[in-house]
Design an enzyme around this catalytic site. Structure first.
Site, short mmCIF file in Angstrom:
data_model
loop_
_atom_site.label_atom_id
_atom_site.label_comp_id
_atom_site.label_asym_id
_atom_site.label_seq_id
_atom_site.Cartn_x
_atom_site.Cartn_y
_atom_site.Cartn_z
CE LYS A 39 -4.43 -1.78 1.25
NZ LYS A 39 -5.50 -1.96 2.22
NE ARG A 78 -7.68 -8.17 0.19
CZ ARG A 78 -7.17 -7.39 -0.76
NH1 ARG A 78 -6.17 -6.58 -0.49
NH2 ARG A 78 -7.68 -7.42 -1.98
#
Ligand code: 8Y7
Length: 283
Positions: free
Chosen positions: A221, A255
């Site tokens: 991210k 995740r």
């Protein structure tokens, strides 16, 4: 802790990894790679071999600024893969969707879990999800993907995120969904600036008071852009470090795109957490 899903029960007494598979032309880190069904299947099986306990399949990009796609296009992207994975392997499949239609069809085709970044707030989603018997991931997001990164603001990001997740948990309970089917997720990067993401990660243990397993997604991210300056294809080390910190702070499901490396990091962090006799039991 255990998580009930549409095919049985997932043991979360030790933290597990959820592998990411996007069947979209535009996801920010793996967009366009797995449009071919056989490529997608091969990649899912490989992630399972590397130790993923679940594979999360998405057909709608939720990256900042992404355009929504219609439900039938989304279904056409995810359903064939869900069907084949569920039929040809024992892998637990999660479907990343906010659409009631996609939820119903995918669980019917064998999906075990629904991962909804909108926490079942779309009209009909709560009822559709309730009827499936699937495990449900409720995620916090401020705003919508198109606009969420324009000006996120919080007085107290940890308290506000926790309180939202508590409200969504209550909405699920009111719809007849047993809490044993639910995991909660603070939604890193979804309407959060770098300082919000850091505060949430540092304060992750405070989410433990919700009484449900925590799912965390930090893999590749943009927080890592701000921390390391690295582009999306050079964030492996940073992602693995964040995964370890998340597990140390109580995450039960991580995740991640890079499953093998994340599995090792999760094991290491879980061992340290287990040795922390002062730590309150979370996750
Ligand atoms: C998350 C997620 C994404 C996350 C949950 C990406 C679909 C962006 N991130 N679902 N989805 N949690 N539950 O970086 O953090 O993969 S998409």
């Amino acid at each position: 802790m255990q998580l009930r899903h549409a095919r049985g029960v997932l043991d979360l007494s030790a933290p597990v990894v959820m592998g990411v598979l996007n069947r979209t032309p535009d996801s920010f880190s793996d967009g366009g790679h797995y449009l071919d069904l056989n490529d997608a299947l091969r990649h899912a099986l490989r992630m399972a071999e590397e130790g993923a306990a679940l594979i999360d399949i998405g057909g709608e990009s939720t990256r900042p600024g992404a355009a929504p796609i219609n439900e039938s296009d989304q279904l056409a992207r995810v359903l064939p893969l869900v069907e084949r994975l569920a039929r040809e392997s024992g892998i637990l499949v999660s479907v990343d969707t906010s659409s009631p239609l996609v939820m119903r069809a995918c669980v019917e085709a064998g999906a075990a879990m629904i991962n909804d970044v909108r926490a079942l707030t779309r009209p009909g989603a709560l009822m559709a999800a309730a009827a499936t018997g699937a495990a449900l991931c409720l995620m916090h997001m401020q705003g919508e993907p198109q606009t969420m990164q324009s000006a996120p603001t919080y007085d107290d990001v940890v308290a506000e995120t926790r309180s939202y997740l508590g409200e969504r948990l209550a909405a699920c309970t009111a719809a007849g969904i047993g809490v044993e089917r639910i995991v909660v997720d603070p939604g890193f990067g979804f309407g959060k600036r770098p300082e919000h993401n850091l505060r949430l990660l540092a304060g992750l243990r405070e989410m433990g008071s919700l009484g449900r397993p925590l799912l965390v997604g930090l893999s590749r991210k943009s927080l890592l852009q701000s921390l390391t300056g690295r582009g999306v294809d050079q964030r492996l080390a940073g992602s693995v470090a964040l995964a370890a910190l998340a597990v140390f702070n109580g995450a039960a499901i991580v995740r991640a795109h890079d499953v093998a490396e994340t599995v090792d990091a999760v094991r290491v962090a879980a061992a340290v957490r287990a040795a922390d006799t002062k730590g309150d039991a979370v996750g």
